[in-house]
Scaffold this motif. Structure first.
Motif, PDB file in Angstrom:
ATOM      1  N   PRO A 188       0.809  -1.225   0.000  1.00 40.35           N
ATOM      2  CA  PRO A 188       0.000   0.000   0.000  1.00 40.35           C
ATOM      3  C   PRO A 188       0.842   1.275   0.000  1.00 40.35           C
ATOM      4  CG  PRO A 188       0.158  -0.896   2.206  1.00 40.35           C
ATOM      5  CD  PRO A 188       0.923  -1.827   1.313  1.00 40.35           C
ATOM      6  N   GLN A 248      -1.104   6.087  -0.359  1.00 40.94           N
ATOM      7  CA  GLN A 248      -1.369   7.182   0.584  1.00 40.94           C
ATOM      8  C   GLN A 248      -0.133   7.563   1.402  1.00 40.94           C
ATOM      9  OE1 GLN A 248      -4.063   8.962   0.884  1.00 40.94           O
ATOM     10  NE2 GLN A 248      -5.620   7.791  -0.169  1.00 40.94           N
ATOM     11  N   LEU A 249       1.037   7.092   0.988  1.00 40.09           N
ATOM     12  CA  LEU A 249       2.249   7.274   1.793  1.00 40.09           C
ATOM     13  C   LEU A 249       3.177   8.334   1.227  1.00 40.09           C
ATOM     14  CD1 LEU A 249       3.102   3.516   2.424  1.00 40.09           C
ATOM     15  CD2 LEU A 249       1.649   5.022   3.763  1.00 40.09           C
ATOM     16  N   TYR A 264       1.955   9.235   6.295  1.00 40.82           N
ATOM     17  CA  TYR A 264       0.873   9.282   5.312  1.00 40.82           C
ATOM     18  C   TYR A 264       0.729  10.692   4.749  1.00 40.82           C
ATOM     19  CZ  TYR A 264      -0.321   4.715   7.179  1.00 40.82           C
ATOM     20  OH  TYR A 264      -0.272   3.403   7.562  1.00 40.82           O
ATOM     21  N   ARG A 315      -2.403  -0.736   5.096  1.00 40.74           N
ATOM     22  CA  ARG A 315      -3.573  -0.703   4.202  1.00 40.74           C
ATOM     23  C   ARG A 315      -4.826  -0.242   4.936  1.00 40.74           C
ATOM     24  NH1 ARG A 315      -3.440  -5.758   2.838  1.00 40.74           N
ATOM     25  NH2 ARG A 315      -1.791  -5.470   1.330  1.00 40.74           N
ATOM     26  N   ALA A 370      -4.647   3.521   5.195  1.00 41.40           N
ATOM     27  CA  ALA A 370      -4.806   4.111   3.862  1.00 41.40           C
ATOM     28  C   ALA A 370      -6.251   4.001   3.379  1.00 41.40           C
ATOM     29  CB  ALA A 370      -3.858   3.433   2.875  1.00 41.40           C
ATOM     30  N   GLU A 412      -8.852   7.014   2.485  1.00 40.00           N
ATOM     31  CA  GLU A 412      -9.530   7.080   1.187  1.00 40.00           C
ATOM     32  C   GLU A 412     -11.047   7.150   1.368  1.00 40.00           C
ATOM     33  OE1 GLU A 412      -9.731   3.783  -2.013  1.00 40.00           O
ATOM     34  OE2 GLU A 412      -7.954   5.015  -2.407  1.00 40.00           O
TER      35      GLU A 412
END
Length: 142
Positions: free
Chosen positions: A23, A26-27, A80, A103, A106, A110
């Motif tokens: 994942p 978003q990082l 993040y 995950r 993230a 989202e």
């Protein structure tokens, strides 16, 4: 609503995380520290490999690793895009558990963004059970 949201997240995860479900979407930064010869570091070494393979999914994400010579447990630190930071010891985790922890955050970010775009307040809706697929009791009541 909850199953549709989970399906969307699953499809999005497969599309955006090409290397074994890593994942990175978003990082902004991933820091990994481990002792190369320590058996407890196997999962973080594999996690590092998967992150390196997934770089195309988010080239802006800074991936750092440090090989230590001490006997400290392996550590993953993640930053993040929203500024949230998470650091955790991984000596009792497998690579899937490491990825799932990241995950989960993230996916929550989202989901919150999608709700905001739809004009909904995620805090007022209390979607924790839907996002993680959990409820408060065994009967599925909230």
């Amino acid at each position: 609503f909850g199953s549709a949201l989970r399906a969307h997240q699953s499809i999005r995860a497969r599309r955006d995380d090409p290397a074994g479900g890593m994942p990175l979407r978003q990082l902004t930064r991933v820091r990994i520290q481990f002792a190369a010869s320590d058996q407890r570091s196997a999962a973080v070494r594999e996690f590092l490999k998967r992150c390196q393979a997934a770089r195309e999914s988010n080239p802006e994400c800074v991936l750092e690793h440090r090989v230590r010579s001490d006997d400290a447990p392996p550590v993953v630190a993640v930053e993040y895009v929203n500024g949230f930071k998470d650091q955790f010891n991984c000596h009792k985790m497998n690579v899937e558990q490491i990825a799932q922890r990241i995950r989960d955050v993230a996916n929550g970010m989202e989901t919150t963004e999608l709700l905001k775009q739809a004009g909904l307040d995620s805090a007022a809706l209390d979607l924790k059970g839907f996002v993680r697929g959990k409820t408060d009791d065994a009967d599925g009541k909230r």
